[in-house]
Design a protein around this motif. Sequence first.
Motif: not given
Length: 280
Positions: A168-172
């Motif tokens: 449900n989330s990601s790191v950019v």
Amino acid sequence: MKQFWRQNGLLLLIIAALLAILISLGGALMGGTADPLSDLFSVVSTPIRSGVSAAADWVESIYGYLFRYDEMSAELEELRARVAEMEQAARDGEDALRENQQLRRLLDLQAKRRDFVFENVRVTAPSTSNWQSTLTISKGSDFDIAAGDCVVTETGVLVGVVSTVGLNSSVVSTIINIDTDIGGMVARTYSSGVLEGDFTLMRDGKLKLSYLPDGAQLVAGDEVLTSGRGGVYPSGLVVGQVEGVFTDPSGKTRYAVVQPEADLGSLIEVFVIKDFDIVE
């Protein structure tokens, strides 16, 4: 003080009224005889009557104010609530206007790049580390977001590349992060190089375009785009502008310092490019 007047205001008003009545009766009783005592009583009682009358008026006004205090407080709270509602409506209107403008710019981008498949996401947390520049976004693999996907603004300005994906989330990793390694190109001259993160430049919010060809003519203000070389990233994404051209310590190669176009510290909503046509 307010409680004192609530409890004793009526009593004081009654006392003041009784004093006025007694003085008036005294004057009437003494009024029929013209003697020095009557004159003295008149001289003394006149200022007392005036004082008692003024005191009675003052007590009455204070008493009336205290009884209206709660009513006025309720009216004030109602006005405050209405002001808060109006302020919220103004903020909602500003947000709606911003979203409409953002959608319009995104539609323009989609008209130009019909091959892009977008996923809109919100930025939930910027990096606070001095050792990296990252953003956390609100969607992950549940929305088919994958590592290596480019992240852009609604106008197609490159923000960074997805580096880590959760459900449900990601790191950019932003474009100034030290792990950046993307093919770049100067729009005016088509001079190609490699966009790289640099630790020293990252702290200044910048990156470099390295491995410039011999004889490449770059000037400050030149626009830098992604080249799309290798087919890993889309071509034509705006990265930023050349700030200056320098020679590395070895004296053999030159590089350009690039100021990103995206304001990485104020991003609220961005777009992940989940698919695109590869153009060699």
